[in-house]
Enzyme design. Sequence first.
Site, PDB file in Angstrom:
ATOM      1  N   CYS A   1      57.817  39.117  17.030  1.00 36.68           N
ATOM      2  CA  CYS A   1      57.791  40.145  18.089  1.00 36.68           C
ATOM      3  C   CYS A   1      58.801  39.791  19.168  1.00 36.68           C
ATOM      4  CB  CYS A   1      56.401  40.261  18.687  1.00 36.68           C
ATOM      5  SG  CYS A   1      55.771  38.702  19.306  1.00 36.68           S
TER       6      CYS A   1
ATOM      7  N   GLU B   1      48.963  43.678  21.999  1.00 31.87           N
ATOM      8  CA  GLU B   1      50.218  42.895  21.984  1.00 31.87           C
ATOM      9  C   GLU B   1      51.097  43.547  20.933  1.00 31.87           C
ATOM     10  OE1 GLU B   1      50.951  40.583  24.021  1.00 31.87           O
ATOM     11  OE2 GLU B   1      49.012  39.971  24.801  1.00 31.87           O
TER      12      GLU B   1
ATOM     13  N   ASN C   1      52.983  38.274  10.527  1.00 31.26           N
ATOM     14  CA  ASN C   1      54.130  37.393  10.769  1.00 31.26           C
ATOM     15  C   ASN C   1      53.731  36.003  11.268  1.00 31.26           C
ATOM     16  OD1 ASN C   1      53.432  38.469  13.278  1.00 31.26           O
ATOM     17  ND2 ASN C   1      55.526  38.418  14.030  1.00 31.26           N
TER      18      ASN C   1
HETATM   19  P1  NAP Z   1      50.909  46.652  11.866  1.00 33.53           P
HETATM   20  O1  NAP Z   1      51.361  47.441  10.709  1.00 33.53           O
HETATM   21  O2  NAP Z   1      50.704  47.345  13.146  1.00 33.53           O
HETATM   22  O3  NAP Z   1      49.562  45.923  11.386  1.00 33.53           O
HETATM   23  C1  NAP Z   1      48.865  45.037  12.228  1.00 33.53           C
HETATM   24  C2  NAP Z   1      47.406  44.977  11.820  1.00 33.53           C
HETATM   25  O4  NAP Z   1      46.827  46.276  11.986  1.00 33.53           O
HETATM   26  C3  NAP Z   1      47.189  44.621  10.340  1.00 33.53           C
HETATM   27  O5  NAP Z   1      46.013  43.868  10.222  1.00 33.53           O
HETATM   28  C4  NAP Z   1      47.025  45.974   9.684  1.00 33.53           C
HETATM   29  O6  NAP Z   1      46.273  45.946   8.485  1.00 33.53           O
HETATM   30  C5  NAP Z   1      46.262  46.725  10.758  1.00 33.53           C
HETATM   31  N1  NAP Z   1      46.431  48.188  10.670  1.00 33.53           N
HETATM   32  C6  NAP Z   1      47.441  48.873  10.097  1.00 33.53           C
HETATM   33  N2  NAP Z   1      47.245  50.202  10.222  1.00 33.53           N
HETATM   34  C7  NAP Z   1      46.085  50.350  10.896  1.00 33.53           C
HETATM   35  C8  NAP Z   1      45.349  51.476  11.356  1.00 33.53           C
HETATM   36  N3  NAP Z   1      45.775  52.719  11.136  1.00 33.53           N
HETATM   37  N4  NAP Z   1      44.194  51.266  12.035  1.00 33.53           N
HETATM   38  C9  NAP Z   1      43.770  50.015  12.274  1.00 33.53           C
HETATM   39  N5  NAP Z   1      44.411  48.904  11.873  1.00 33.53           N
HETATM   40  C10 NAP Z   1      45.563  49.066  11.191  1.00 33.53           C
HETATM   41  O7  NAP Z   1      51.910  45.432  12.172  1.00 33.53           O
HETATM   42  P2  NAP Z   1      52.534  44.385  11.172  1.00 33.53           P
HETATM   43  O8  NAP Z   1      53.542  45.058  10.318  1.00 33.53           O
HETATM   44  O9  NAP Z   1      51.441  43.615  10.525  1.00 33.53           O
HETATM   45  O10 NAP Z   1      53.263  43.388  12.196  1.00 33.53           O
HETATM   46  C11 NAP Z   1      54.511  43.650  12.747  1.00 33.53           C
HETATM   47  C12 NAP Z   1      54.390  44.212  14.161  1.00 33.53           C
HETATM   48  O11 NAP Z   1      53.582  43.354  14.964  1.00 33.53           O
HETATM   49  C13 NAP Z   1      55.743  44.289  14.867  1.00 33.53           C
HETATM   50  O12 NAP Z   1      55.828  45.498  15.555  1.00 33.53           O
HETATM   51  C14 NAP Z   1      55.684  43.110  15.838  1.00 33.53           C
HETATM   52  O13 NAP Z   1      56.524  43.241  16.954  1.00 33.53           O
HETATM   53  C15 NAP Z   1      54.242  43.106  16.212  1.00 33.53           C
HETATM   54  N6  NAP Z   1      53.849  41.800  16.756  1.00 33.53           N
HETATM   55  C16 NAP Z   1      53.619  41.685  18.105  1.00 33.53           C
HETATM   56  C17 NAP Z   1      53.294  40.448  18.660  1.00 33.53           C
HETATM   57  C18 NAP Z   1      53.042  40.299  20.144  1.00 33.53           C
HETATM   58  O14 NAP Z   1      52.444  39.301  20.532  1.00 33.53           O
HETATM   59  N7  NAP Z   1      53.473  41.208  20.980  1.00 33.53           N
HETATM   60  C19 NAP Z   1      53.210  39.332  17.831  1.00 33.53           C
HETATM   61  C20 NAP Z   1      53.455  39.483  16.457  1.00 33.53           C
HETATM   62  C21 NAP Z   1      53.773  40.727  15.928  1.00 33.53           C
HETATM   63  P3  NAP Z   1      47.010  46.027   7.042  1.00 33.53           P
HETATM   64  O15 NAP Z   1      47.830  44.808   6.918  1.00 33.53           O
HETATM   65  O16 NAP Z   1      45.899  46.068   6.077  1.00 33.53           O
HETATM   66  O17 NAP Z   1      47.842  47.273   7.067  1.00 33.53           O
END
Ligand code: NAP
Length: 485
Positions: free
Chosen positions: A289, A255, A157
Amino acid sequence: MSQTKTELLQGNLYIKGEWVSEEEQTYFESINPATQELVGTCAAATASQVDDAVRAASTAYSHWKNTSIPERAAFLTKVALLFEDRKEELAQVMTKEMGKPLTESIGEVGVVIATAQYMAGEGRRLFGEIVPAGFPDRDIKMVREPLGVVACITPWNFPVSLASYKVFAALIAGNTVVWKPASEVALSAKIFMEVLHAAGLPKGTINLLTGSGRIVGQKLATHSEVKIISFTGSTEVGQQLAEMSSKTLKRISLELGGKNAVIVLKDADLDKAAEGIVKSAFTTTGQRCTAASRVIVDRSVKEELLKKVIALTEEMKIGNGLDKGVVIGPLVNEQQCRLVEDYVQKALEEGGNIALGGRALSELGACYYMPTIIDNVHSNHTIAQEEVFGPVLAFIEVNGYEEAMSVNNGTMYGLSTSIYTRSLHYASRAAKDAVSGLVYINNGTSNAEMGVAFGGMKMSGNGHREVSHHAFDVMTEWKSVYTNY
Ligand code: NAP
């Protein structure tokens, strides 16, 4: 519009200062959610390439940790200047890969530049401590030291700013980095890495691995040479990484997700509140987020506030983020669009009413969903508890401050809380009572300034903070040195 082959981008892996690929390398596609066109292809790293990258970072560490901080800062200062030159180009690719309006993408590259400048300066303040000794003829000092290889895993994002928080803090502290960006934005990551390459960082200091989270992310989380995992993403994946990385006692900074609320009390300036709500809920198509996904409003002003929020939302232009005037782009992919549809359907089944939107905009493309407001939501409804990550806002009515704060704190998340009130008493109490890492008074939920600790409580994180100098609590560890003289 058809694309010629030369317009397509290709991303390879960046290991030990070089762009690499194997003969048998497989590539995955990056698709523009606004048009469904192919933006380009990216290499999917294999397990042995993860080993190569970690080894390169580990070897580079023995040199990089001994460079002086001004020397490291000079790289970051150069990086900031180089990003200026590629701002527009990088922003275009970000918008093509994940859909947000170009103005937002340009703003995000601005954050990368500010972070590089901030961390370059902050390195000079990696102070230690002098502790009064309990015995004569003895000095005691405590110094911060880097740990080694940091694996940064980031979501789609904010394709580059979230990476910059981690990467620049890691580098200035003397660590080396392996970065695994989200697959949806792998080509934006490639440009980010080209800038760092152009700055002339020593080989292996930073490495880029694109590819599946399951393969690359998991391998990094279990690799014995990786000392820190710095992760931003979903709570679910964060939990998995915490479990996997515990075997090698890695430090892990998480995070995670949020279910952020705007509380509106009856004495609030409703125009200002509506403005803050709409901006927090629907920019980045609700895929932040810190996006506001709940409005917890005093019953006496609900109708008036709802009308204002609807009116402002209806003014927002929806479309391709590259088109002028568009403020709401598509969702990142079709899967996310279907997920939003399911959440809205469930909200209706549980008793909510659609006040605005409530449908996909298939006439615009496969990934568009109307900004949606659901009224008559109760705090125990799924839509009031789970993170949707889309343009959906739930209105929950309450009677007064106490109930509002109890509803605000009644989810598993604790990232961002906003309150609109003219009362100093309730504003001050909210600052204390909200169980969230970020509290905004008379401002929306989504606003991070450089130098201010960023992160969440409860299931929104594990207590670490980024953006500010507190990032060094993750990126360094303390060494205590006793000297008898
Ligand atoms: P995500 O599915 O958790 O993926 C995040 C990262 O982790 C990606 O690089 C993804 O790679 C990788 N990943 C996925 N499955 C994994 C696994 N089993 N083992 C290790 N790495 C893995 O999150 P997203 O859909 O990209 O982002 C949305 C989420 O991020 C929301 O929940 C949002 O709230 C959160 N977020 C939090 C913050 C904060 O600062 N608190 C900021 C921004 C976003 P792939 O893309 O290759 O699957």
